[in-house]
Structure formats: structure tokens, C-alpha cells
Design a protein around this motif. Structure first.
Motif, PDB file in Angstrom:
ATOM      1  N   ILE A  57       5.954 -53.215 -90.627  1.00 51.15           N
ATOM      2  CA  ILE A  57       5.897 -53.206 -92.343  1.00 51.15           C
ATOM      3  C   ILE A  57       4.470 -52.346 -92.236  1.00 51.15           C
ATOM      4  O   ILE A  57       4.486 -51.544 -93.525  1.00 51.15           O
ATOM      5  CB  ILE A  57       5.567 -54.541 -92.827  1.00 51.15           C
ATOM      6  N   ASP A  58       3.209 -52.536 -91.753  1.00 53.44           N
ATOM      7  CA  ASP A  58       2.055 -52.201 -92.098  1.00 53.44           C
ATOM      8  C   ASP A  58       1.691 -50.541 -91.631  1.00 53.44           C
ATOM      9  O   ASP A  58       0.947 -49.794 -92.139  1.00 53.44           O
ATOM     10  CB  ASP A  58       0.807 -52.921 -91.522  1.00 53.44           C
ATOM     11  N   ILE A  59       2.395 -50.363 -90.284  1.00 56.02           N
ATOM     12  CA  ILE A  59       2.006 -49.269 -89.776  1.00 56.02           C
ATOM     13  C   ILE A  59       2.244 -47.834 -90.332  1.00 56.02           C
ATOM     14  O   ILE A  59       1.325 -46.967 -90.666  1.00 56.02           O
ATOM     15  CB  ILE A  59       2.149 -49.138 -88.041  1.00 56.02           C
ATOM     16  N   PRO A  60       3.611 -47.757 -90.780  1.00 59.97           N
ATOM     17  CA  PRO A  60       3.822 -46.589 -91.566  1.00 59.97           C
ATOM     18  C   PRO A  60       3.085 -46.533 -92.954  1.00 59.97           C
ATOM     19  O   PRO A  60       2.784 -45.215 -93.253  1.00 59.97           O
ATOM     20  CB  PRO A  60       5.559 -46.679 -91.698  1.00 59.97           C
ATOM     21  N   ALA A  61       2.865 -47.589 -93.677  1.00 61.32           N
ATOM     22  CA  ALA A  61       1.991 -47.500 -94.687  1.00 61.32           C
ATOM     23  C   ALA A  61       0.612 -47.120 -94.342  1.00 61.32           C
ATOM     24  O   ALA A  61       0.066 -46.199 -95.160  1.00 61.32           O
ATOM     25  CB  ALA A  61       2.020 -48.835 -95.337  1.00 61.32           C
ATOM     26  N   GLU A  62      -0.007 -47.481 -93.201  1.00 60.66           N
ATOM     27  CA  GLU A  62      -1.369 -47.014 -92.914  1.00 60.66           C
ATOM     28  C   GLU A  62      -1.377 -45.636 -92.643  1.00 60.66           C
ATOM     29  O   GLU A  62      -2.255 -44.761 -93.047  1.00 60.66           O
ATOM     30  CB  GLU A  62      -1.664 -47.769 -91.669  1.00 60.66           C
ATOM     31  N   ASP A  63      -0.405 -45.071 -91.799  1.00 56.86           N
ATOM     32  CA  ASP A  63      -0.009 -43.686 -91.301  1.00 56.86           C
ATOM     33  C   ASP A  63       0.168 -42.877 -92.677  1.00 56.86           C
ATOM     34  O   ASP A  63      -0.458 -41.611 -92.664  1.00 56.86           O
ATOM     35  CB  ASP A  63       1.037 -43.475 -90.519  1.00 56.86           C
ATOM     36  N   MET A  64       0.702 -43.270 -93.713  1.00 55.82           N
ATOM     37  CA  MET A  64       0.949 -42.397 -94.777  1.00 55.82           C
ATOM     38  C   MET A  64      -0.312 -42.040 -95.782  1.00 55.82           C
ATOM     39  O   MET A  64      -0.551 -41.170 -96.293  1.00 55.82           O
ATOM     40  CB  MET A  64       1.839 -42.885 -95.786  1.00 55.82           C
ATOM     41  N   THR A  65      -1.302 -43.051 -95.521  1.00 51.76           N
ATOM     42  CA  THR A  65      -2.509 -42.904 -96.149  1.00 51.76           C
ATOM     43  C   THR A  65      -3.722 -42.744 -95.496  1.00 51.76           C
ATOM     44  O   THR A  65      -4.988 -42.335 -95.957  1.00 51.76           O
ATOM     45  CB  THR A  65      -2.644 -44.029 -97.334  1.00 51.76           C
ATOM     46  N   ARG A  66      -3.655 -42.642 -93.954  1.00 55.53           N
ATOM     47  CA  ARG A  66      -4.721 -42.889 -93.370  1.00 55.53           C
ATOM     48  C   ARG A  66      -5.577 -41.339 -93.258  1.00 55.53           C
ATOM     49  O   ARG A  66      -6.758 -41.501 -93.338  1.00 55.53           O
ATOM     50  CB  ARG A  66      -4.355 -42.920 -91.661  1.00 55.53           C
ATOM     51  N   SER A  67      -4.869 -40.386 -93.401  1.00 60.36           N
ATOM     52  CA  SER A  67      -5.696 -39.065 -93.337  1.00 60.36           C
ATOM     53  C   SER A  67      -5.819 -38.602 -94.588  1.00 60.36           C
ATOM     54  O   SER A  67      -6.708 -37.482 -94.916  1.00 60.36           O
ATOM     55  CB  SER A  67      -4.870 -37.922 -92.602  1.00 60.36           C
ATOM     56  N   TRP A  68      -5.171 -39.270 -95.568  1.00 61.56           N
ATOM     57  CA  TRP A  68      -5.378 -38.962 -97.290  1.00 61.56           C
ATOM     58  C   TRP A  68      -5.208 -37.540 -97.590  1.00 61.56           C
ATOM     59  O   TRP A  68      -4.286 -37.067 -96.715  1.00 61.56           O
ATOM     60  CB  TRP A  68      -6.688 -39.462 -97.581  1.00 61.56           C
ATOM     61  N   PHE A  69      -5.782 -36.920 -98.423  1.00 60.33           N
ATOM     62  CA  PHE A  69      -5.477 -35.442 -98.864  1.00 60.33           C
ATOM     63  C   PHE A  69      -6.599 -34.706 -99.236  1.00 60.33           C
ATOM     64  O   PHE A  69      -7.729 -35.484 -99.443  1.00 60.33           O
ATOM     65  CB  PHE A  69      -4.416 -35.547 -99.879  1.00 60.33           C
ATOM     66  N   THR A  70      -6.495 -33.298 -99.305  1.00 63.60           N
ATOM     67  CA  THR A  70      -7.553 -32.574 -99.855  1.00 63.60           C
ATOM     68  C   THR A  70      -7.058 -31.965-101.062  1.00 63.60           C
ATOM     69  O   THR A  70      -5.821 -31.528-101.220  1.00 63.60           O
ATOM     70  CB  THR A  70      -7.600 -31.139 -98.788  1.00 63.60           C
TER      71      THR A  70
END
Length: 447
Positions: A57-70
Motif C-alpha cells: 500500500i505505502d511504498i508506491p505512494a512514497e515513491d510517487m512523491t519521494r523525489s517530488w518535482f522541480t
């Protein structure tokens, strides 16, 4: 003293608890195509009780937002102000929780706490031109939403879309609910994340529903392995005196010998008695467990190494499945996360008191670029650099580039980067390979 019924008691795990040999047990009397619907309580218990489920449940959600954006803008001050406001709102954490709720419950939401220049009601559409501030954002799950009010007028341009959400607004004092109310909230005042929905339903489908049978087998295999480890080696005691003993005496002797043989290394027996050690065969168990893991990884669309908690963002050259996983996450960022994040940025630009005055987003050039999701390990990075150097040599030999151009491309102002990163788009290596092939083909046709 244990009764015979107690001695025959069977562990009440997922599989057997549903009625071994009965119609409730989907693995004994299987009927393909039947759907298992899980209640909110079922989902909560599954999530709370199993760390593997939490990872799914949590790892894909963390990966989607971990590096964030510029955020790219000509106005550097405006860009910095927007990013600073997003940090104040804790937007990164809110979007991560929203996606986790979406995977667990089927629907994830973010509430938009705004101040407007005119009085408003939550069931009214959010007028962006009347915004003064975006004060807060809160992530919550579909558990807080009791109903979806859909536009079912087939002659409306909004046909099939949610117009209002019926939200449970509660306040608590300790364990007591101090206030409870249901209120219709206009869809424009929420950010709604939903990626799995059946055609005839309005709520999203929890990810654990189609995974339930596999989770059942995984739980049973874990228990079975534990039983095999517990009974991996057991002793057999053979004696003529056993035949005349009562069940109670046998039980008492068994407990005594079990205690003695677990605590003492020496056994004293008669010349006509026999004591031997038996081991549980484990041949083929690994293949069965690998099959369960392969099924779980395929159903969850996550590599086994990621499900088991591999360090986020680092891969080796042979982990093509992990590369594909990050490519899938990058696609989800573009198709699902980007519109939701851009909505927040547009609201900030429209807000009168946020960035020095109201700004029409259509009149400002800006671009949201997601940062690279992963980087390769040092060995793979060295191999890639070697390939790049060999490719540069081909460029020079075939006259595609000059030495100064390669120096500027590879080293630039600050030298070669420490690591090679990828975001899921076409890599520099692929671009270079295409250029080399085109140059070679052109030279061959001219020769």
C-alpha cells in the motif's frame, strides 16, 4: 489436562477460519469469477496485521512523491514563493497520504481549506477568481465519504461526474464523539484520487480485494513454514511399556519426555527400547514459496525486492523488473499526480494574498518537472560511463561531434556528475544510440 478435542484443534488462520471443506472456503470449493468485497473494518485489520500489505500500500505512494518535482518559471522569486508555500502546506506528505488511502480504500481525498473574498458554503462551487488564501490541505480516505452525488443528466456537459460528496464531519473529545454532521461538499473543493473503478460503480475498488486470495495463501504459507521449523526435528521413542498405558499416562509421559529431551542432551533408556530422530522433509518448499511470491508481485505490479523493502531509489544493472516498476511510477506521476498538483499551484496563483497579488495561471509560463526517481549503483554507473565514453569515440570517428562539443556535453561547467539518474523518459543512451545509427546509415548510403 487437554481433551482429545483440544488436541485435534486446528489453527484458525485465514484459510481454515473461513470453513475448511465448506462452501465459504474459496480455495476448497472454488467458483471462478465471484468477487470478494471487503468492509472498511476488514481493510483496516488486514493493513494493521501484515507488514507486507503495508509495503504494497505505502511504498508506491512514497515513491510517487519521494523525489517530488522541480517548478520551472522565468520569475525565480515567484517560483521560490510557490515552493515555499507548498512546504508550509506540507503538500508532499498530503499527496503521499492521499495515494496511500486510494490504494487501501479505493478513494483518496485532499480537502482545500480556503479563504474567499465573499461568504460561501461548502456545497457551492469554488470560484477561483474570489480566492484570497489557501490556508491548509488535509488528506483523508473514502471512509469519511458516505455518498457520491453524480450528475446523471445525459444532456449535461458534466454527465457522469461527481458534483457533490456527502462528507462525515466529526469532532472528538477523547473517545467520545462531540459532534457529528453530514454535509454536502462540492467536488471543486476537494482533490479526488481514484484509479480503479468498475464501470457500474462510483467508488474506487480497494487494491486488497483482488489480492485477497493471494494474501490468504501467503499467510497460510507463513504459518506452514513456522510449523515446519517448529517440528523440523522430532524424536521417536519406542518401548514395549507404551501398549498398556492409559491415554492420560501417555499424555503425561509425552510432556515429561518432551521437556527432558529439549533441556537435556543425554537420554537413558533400556536395552529393548529405541529412541531415534526424524526430520521433516522440505524438498520443493522453496519452489512453492517462490510461486506465491511471484503471484503476489504480479498481482500488485511490484517486484519482489521492492515489496520486501529494498532501499528506495537504488538499483543494479540487472534489475530490469525494478527499472520497469519505476517507469510505471513515472507514468503514474505524469498521468495521475500531475493534474492534481497543478491544481494546487493554480489555486495559489489565483489567491489574492498568497504571492503578492492575484495572477492568471494562463498568463504565466510555468512547467512542472518530476525529479528522477532512481539512481544506479556505483558498479552499474561505471559501466554506463564506459559505454558513454565508447559512444563518444564513435561520434568523433564518424564526425558526428567535435571534441569541444563532447567536452561541454559530458563535463560542462561543473564536471561529470557523481551518479547517473533516470526519470522514466527516454534515456540519453537511447538517444545517443539512435544518433549513431542514423549517422552510420547516412554515411553508408553516401559511400
Amino acid at each position: 489436562m487437554k481433551t482429545i478435542d483440544q488436541a485435534k484443534a486446528i489453527r484458525n488462520d485465514f484459510m481454515i477460519g473461513n470453513g475448511k471443506g465448506q462452501s465459504k472456503d474459496a480455495l476448497v470449493r472454488q467458483q471462478p469469477g465471484l468477487r470478494r468485497k471487503l468492509s472498511d473494518g476488514d481493510l483496516s485489520n488486514l493493513y494493521a496485521n501484515n507488514r507486507i500489505i503495508q509495503n504494497i500500500i505505502d511504498i508506491p505512494a512514497e515513491d510517487m512523491t519521494r523525489s517530488w518535482f522541480t517548478l520551472k518559471m522565468k520569475d525565480e522569486k515567484l517560483k521560490d514563493d510557490i515552493m515555499h508555500k507548498l512546504r508550509d502546506l506540507n503538500a508532499k506528505e498530503a499527496f503521499k497520504k492521499m495515494r496511500s488511502f486510494e490504494r487501501l480504500r479505493g478513494d483518496g481525498f485532499i480537502s482545500l481549506g480556503v479563504t474567499q473574498s465573499v461568504p460561501f458554503s461548502l456545497n457551492e462551487s469554488l470560484d477561483e477568481t474570489k480566492l484570497k488564501r489557501l490556508d491548509y490541505i488535509h488528506a483523508f480516505s473514502g471512509m469519511k465519504v458516505s455518498d457520491f452525488i453524480i450528475n446523471e443528466d445525459m444532456f449535461s456537459p458534466l454527465f457522469g461526474q461527481v458534483e457533490l460528496f456527502q462528507i462525515n464531519r466529526r469532532s472528538r473529545m477523547g473517545n467520545q464523539i462531540a459532534g457529528l454532521s453530514q454535509e454536502n461538499v462540492h467536488a471543486s473543493r476537494l482533490i479526488h484520487d481514484q484509479t480503479r473503478r468498475l464501470e457500474d460503480e462510483y467508488r474506487g475498488q480497494p487494491l486488497l480485494e483482488p489480492l485477497y486470495d493471494i494474501i490468504t495463501i501467503l499467510d497460510t504459507s507463513l504459518w506452514s513454514v513456522g510449523q515446519m521449523l517448529y517440528d523440523f526435528a522430532f524424536k521417536v521413542y519406542k518401548s514395549d511399556g507404551i501398549e498398556g498405558m492409559s491415554p492420560a499416562d501417555k499424555n503425561e509421559l509425552g510432556m515429561l519426555m518432551d521437556f527432558m529431551f529439549r533441556t537435556e542432551a543425554l537420554a537413558i533408556i533400556g536395552k529393548d527400547e529405541e529412541l531415534k530422530k526424524e526430520s521433516t522433509p522440505v524438498g520443493g518448499i522453496k519452489d512453492l514459496l517462490d510461486y506465491v511470491w511471484e503471484m503476489l508481485a504480479g498481482a500488485a505490479r511490484m517486484p519482489k525486492s521492492v515489496i520486501k523493502g529494498q532501499e528506495a531509489g537504488t538499483i543494479t544493472g540487472a534489475q530490469y523488473d525494478v527499472m520497469n516498476y519505476y517507469s510505471r511510477i513515472a507514468a503514474q506521476q505524469e498521468n495521475e499526480l500531475r493534474p492534481l498538483v497543478e491544481r494546487i499551484i493554480r489555486l495559489l496563483l489565483w489567491s489574492e494574498d498568497e504571492l503578492g497579488g492575484r495572477i492568471d495561471p494562463a498568463k504565466v509560463e510555468w512547467e512542472l518537472k518530476f525529479n528522477p526517481l532512481w539512481e544506479v549503483d556505483s558498479k552499474t554507473d561505471a559501466e554506463i560511463r564506459k559505454i558513454i565514453a565508447e559512444t563518444d569515440n564513435i561520434y568523433l570517428t564518424n564526425g558526428v561531434l567535435m571534441v569541444d562539443e563532447i567536452r561541454e556535453t559530458r563535463f560542462g561547467q561543473f564536471g561529470l556528475t557523481n551518479v547517473t539518474k533516470f526519470s522514466g523518459d527516454e534515456t540519453d543512451l537511447e538517444k545517443m544510440a539512435n544518433e549513431v545509427y542514423s549517422s552510420w546509415k547516412e554515411r553508408g548510403s553516401n559511400g
